[in-house]
Design an enzyme around this catalytic site. Structure first.
Site, PDB file in Angstrom:
ATOM      1  CG  ASP A  76      -1.777   2.958   3.521  1.00  0.00           C
ATOM      2  OD1 ASP A  76      -0.773   2.341   4.298  1.00  0.00           O
ATOM      3  OD2 ASP A  76      -2.101   3.986   3.700  1.00  0.00           O
ATOM      4  CG  HIS A  99       2.153  10.121   4.693  1.00  0.00           C
ATOM      5  ND1 HIS A  99       1.720   8.982   5.160  1.00  0.00           N
ATOM      6  CD2 HIS A  99       1.550  11.484   5.253  1.00  0.00           C
ATOM      7  CE1 HIS A  99       0.265   9.256   5.312  1.00  0.00           C
ATOM      8  NE2 HIS A  99       0.260  11.272   5.453  1.00  0.00           N
ATOM      9  CG  HIS A 154      -0.779   6.595   1.205  1.00  0.00           C
ATOM     10  ND1 HIS A 154      -0.315   8.035   1.384  1.00  0.00           N
ATOM     11  CD2 HIS A 154       0.413   6.278   2.317  1.00  0.00           C
ATOM     12  CE1 HIS A 154       0.845   8.306   2.135  1.00  0.00           C
ATOM     13  NE2 HIS A 154       0.792   6.840   2.733  1.00  0.00           N
ATOM     14  CE  LYS A 166       5.393   6.023   4.073  1.00  0.00           C
ATOM     15  NZ  LYS A 166       4.644   5.270   4.609  1.00  0.00           N
ATOM     16  CG  HIS A 213       0.461  -0.477   7.195  1.00  0.00           C
ATOM     17  ND1 HIS A 213       1.921   0.666   8.330  1.00  0.00           N
ATOM     18  CD2 HIS A 213       0.690   0.707   6.128  1.00  0.00           C
ATOM     19  CE1 HIS A 213       1.954   1.794   7.523  1.00  0.00           C
ATOM     20  NE2 HIS A 213       0.820   1.496   6.041  1.00  0.00           N
ATOM     21  CG  HIS A 249       1.941   1.821   1.451  1.00  0.00           C
ATOM     22  ND1 HIS A 249       2.389   3.188   1.504  1.00  0.00           N
ATOM     23  CD2 HIS A 249       1.810   1.124   2.654  1.00  0.00           C
ATOM     24  CE1 HIS A 249       2.653   3.553   2.938  1.00  0.00           C
ATOM     25  NE2 HIS A 249       1.867   2.907   3.697  1.00  0.00           N
TER      26      HIS A 249
HETATM   27  C1  NCD Z   1      -1.576   3.398   8.094  1.00  0.00           C
HETATM   28  C2  NCD Z   1      -1.502   3.331   9.738  1.00  0.00           C
HETATM   29  O1  NCD Z   1      -2.181   2.912  10.107  1.00  0.00           O
HETATM   30  O2  NCD Z   1      -0.001   1.998  10.203  1.00  0.00           O
HETATM   31  N1  NCD Z   1      -2.765   4.149   8.292  1.00  0.00           N
HETATM   32  C3  NCD Z   1      -2.662   4.926   7.435  1.00  0.00           C
HETATM   33  O3  NCD Z   1      -4.012   5.616   8.251  1.00  0.00           O
HETATM   34  N2  NCD Z   1      -2.897   5.123   5.934  1.00  0.00           N
HETATM   35  C4  NCD Z   1       0.202   4.884   8.494  1.00  0.00           C
HETATM   36  C5  NCD Z   1       0.085   5.503   6.923  1.00  0.00           C
HETATM   37  O4  NCD Z   1       0.364   5.097   5.873  1.00  0.00           O
HETATM   38  O5  NCD Z   1      -0.471   6.420   6.550  1.00  0.00           O
HETATM   39 ZN    ZN Z   2       0.718   3.324   5.143  1.00  0.00          ZN
END
Ligand code: NCD
Ligand code: ZN
Length: 333
Positions: free
Chosen positions: A240, A134, A168, A95, A14, A12
């Protein structure tokens, strides 16, 4: 003393796009053989063509020794034709974000179990897709994940051949539900293993541990540690790691997301070692994910050395977990 991890995976992640992608992607590809790339860009990655173009932009930075496992943002646009097109392009992940529950989820789903979505779930099941969720409602913040559990259970029961990943996990009660269905699995972050509400707001407010789902009670953190430290095959690591510029964190309306990529493996090694669980780190971060998601990561032996790692104050304007502090394991070059 050294520690070798064979093809660690971050299920996971970003990495954003543009300058931020160039800033953060090399940090993850230096540590991980593969990562599930989240599709919550603005606009989101809704189809295979956009996912493949995004994948090319990632590989242009990381090189081919890193496998980005692309995911599609779940939407009504996920027709059977689009699912098959994606499958032919090697994409097997979607997702689902409930609308408005986290960063860049405005285009998420309002009513999860509507007829239209049930048909999409059926198609995803038939085409062998994995549905990553999520799992939060719009309810009271500490109960959002728990309130979502009946929805997760309903999907798991109705589509027994569809692999579901609860992303998560932050609440001890979710761990029981994930373990009660053969087709449900979970990712666990570093920050939910390390922190509770006390770290977020027990002292001075710490925006750098503010995320969705929010960190919770000591008993939740402990239950997450118990499954991670046991190497339980239903759960794997998903950082995450979610970079936001410092200016978007240290302000009012602070964005949700914890940037943990620079310290991911070092902090995991330290945590597992401190709790006598170093022997389970490989299951959690290397072995469980390929079995859950049915993929083969590229061969990548990642070595950590027991030596002081001074974490930078900032990575291109983004503040990492443990910024300005030191950890006891460092990545070997
Ligand atoms: C994530 C993001 O910033 O894209 N933020 C988070 O608080 N985890 C998005 C997500 O995975 O919920
Ligand atoms: Zn995330």
């Amino acid at each position: 003393m050294t520690l070798t991890l064979n093809s660690p995976c971050d299920m996971h992640l970003h990495v954003r796009d543009g300058a931020m992608l160039a800033n953060v992607a090399p940090i993850s590809s230096a540590q991980f053989a593969a990562a599930v790339i989240m599709p919550n860009l603005l606009p989101p990655i809704l189809n295979a063509d956009d996912a493949l173009a995004y994948k090319d932009r990632i590989l242009a930075i990381t090189g081919e020794s890193f496998l980005p496992l692309m995911s599609l943002f779940f939407s009504p646009k996920l027709t059977l034709q689009e699912i098959r097109h994606a499958k032919n392009a090697g994409i097997r992940l979607t997702k689902l974000y409930p609308q408005g529950v986290t960063t860049n989820s405005a285009k998420g789903i309002r009513e999860i179990l509507c007829e239209e979505n049930l048909q999409i779930f059926e198609n995803l099941q038939n085409e062998g897709f994995i549905l990553c969720i999520h799992s939060e409602t719009n309810g009271f913040v500490l109960e959002r994940e728990h309130d979502f559990l009946p929805i997760l259970a309903e999907i798991a029961r109705s589509f027994p051949r569809l692999t579901l990943v609860m992303e998560h996990i932050s609440d001890a009660r979710s761990l029981e539900v994930v373990q009660s269905f053969p087709n449900t699995f979970g990712t666990i972050t570093l920050h939910h293993l390390l922190f509770t509400l006390d770290d977020l707001l027990g002292g001075a407010l710490n925006p750098h541990v503010f995320c969705k789902p929010c960190v919770k009670l000591p008993r939740d953190m402990q239950a997450l540690r118990d499954v991670a430290f046991s190497g339980n095959p239903k759960f794997c690591f998903g950082s995450d790691s979610a970079p936001h510029l410092r200016t978007h964190k240290e302000c009012s309306q602070c964005g949700a997301g914890v940037f943990s990529a620079p310290v991911a493996l070092s902090a995991l090694a330290e945590l597992f070692e401190n709790h006598g669980a170093l022997q389970s780190l490989s299951a959690f971060v290397c072995e469980n994910a390929p079995k859950i998601y049915h993929f083969t990561p590229p061969q990548k032996a990642v070595q950590l050395r027991k030596a002081r790692f001074d974490v930078a104050e900032e990575y291109g304007g983004v503040v990492s977990l443990f910024a300005g502090k030191s950890l006891s394991w460092i990545l070997c070059d």
